[in-house]
Design a protein around this motif. Sequence first.
Motif, short mmCIF file in Angstrom:
data_model
loop_
_atom_site.label_atom_id
_atom_site.label_comp_id
_atom_site.label_asym_id
_atom_site.label_seq_id
_atom_site.Cartn_x
_atom_site.Cartn_y
_atom_site.Cartn_z
N ASN A 133 0.81 -1.21 0.00
CA ASN A 133 0.00 0.00 0.00
C ASN A 133 0.85 1.26 0.00
N ILE A 134 2.02 1.20 0.64
CA ILE A 134 2.89 2.39 0.70
C ILE A 134 3.36 2.77 -0.70
N SER B 161 -0.09 3.71 -2.86
CA SER B 161 -0.89 4.88 -2.48
C SER B 161 -0.07 6.07 -2.03
N SER B 162 0.96 5.83 -1.22
CA SER B 162 1.72 6.95 -0.66
C SER B 162 2.68 7.56 -1.66
#
Length: 302
Positions: free
Chosen positions: A151-152, A155-156
């Motif tokens: 997810n990092i 999305s980040s």
Amino acid sequence: MIKIKSPDLNLLESDHIKGLFTIVSNRLDKYLKVKQVILQKYSLREILVGDPETLSQIVDYLEGKLNSEDKLNLKKVFNYESFSRSRLYNAYSLAENLHVNVCPYCNRQYTFTINKTGNPKKTRPIFDHFYNKNTYPYLSLSLYNLIPCCNICNSSFKGSLDWQFFSHINPYDSGFGDECRFSLKINKGFGSDFYFGKTDAFEIKFTKTSNSKILNNIGDLALEQVYEGHKSVVSELIKKEIMYSDSYISNLYHQFEGTLFSSLSELKSIVYNSPISEEDLGNEALSKLRRDISEELGLNNY
């Protein structure tokens, strides 16, 4: 960073076609004008399971031929959200088939798939769209555009950045390999502290490379910045270099040869928690860091 190595890509492609071809084809029949455009040169099969280079050629051909209305319709045809929610072939099916247990973008986060019938506790990797699905909706369900990642990274850092095959590394096509490795930079005035594994004595860097695709991945995914948070891993390796002398390693090997270890390389891999080969890098988080730094420190000399 790490190339995705699936056990059987032919079977993977076959399952992907079997699960999606008819559904997508039926949806596309509702939009004959846009169907004529996108299938004029490339087949639906090529769009769904074409390799990364083929996807690049499809993008080059279609961009400029599709207007905003066409792309809105194509979002309905190649509907990723519907694929994710499907009770048949879906994102969990693909994740299970891929067996990617560590994020290939960063090699830091585990991406196990847990999906047992009757158990509500489920998890899988996030699927990043290498070509973002808003700009390139016709690739929203393309196998080699769906990158299983953490997810990092998704999305980040990456988000909807406009990545292209010519500008960034697609993990289905390649990884950094030995073309770009982790390396240590000892800070001035901290020479002796380095040999005691003091984390303020060094920085984790990447070796210089002229490969712009690798450099773009490093920058967009903030890889140098996030790896500064893993200095303790390097510190541990430095301390082990002092703790485990060659003679101690040799004694361990001769004591347990044939029982615990089949080779000296296997023993050193266990002691330093460093993978032996490129093939093993996708199995453990931080494996590339451990291997590259172990080799730089001379810990893997057999």
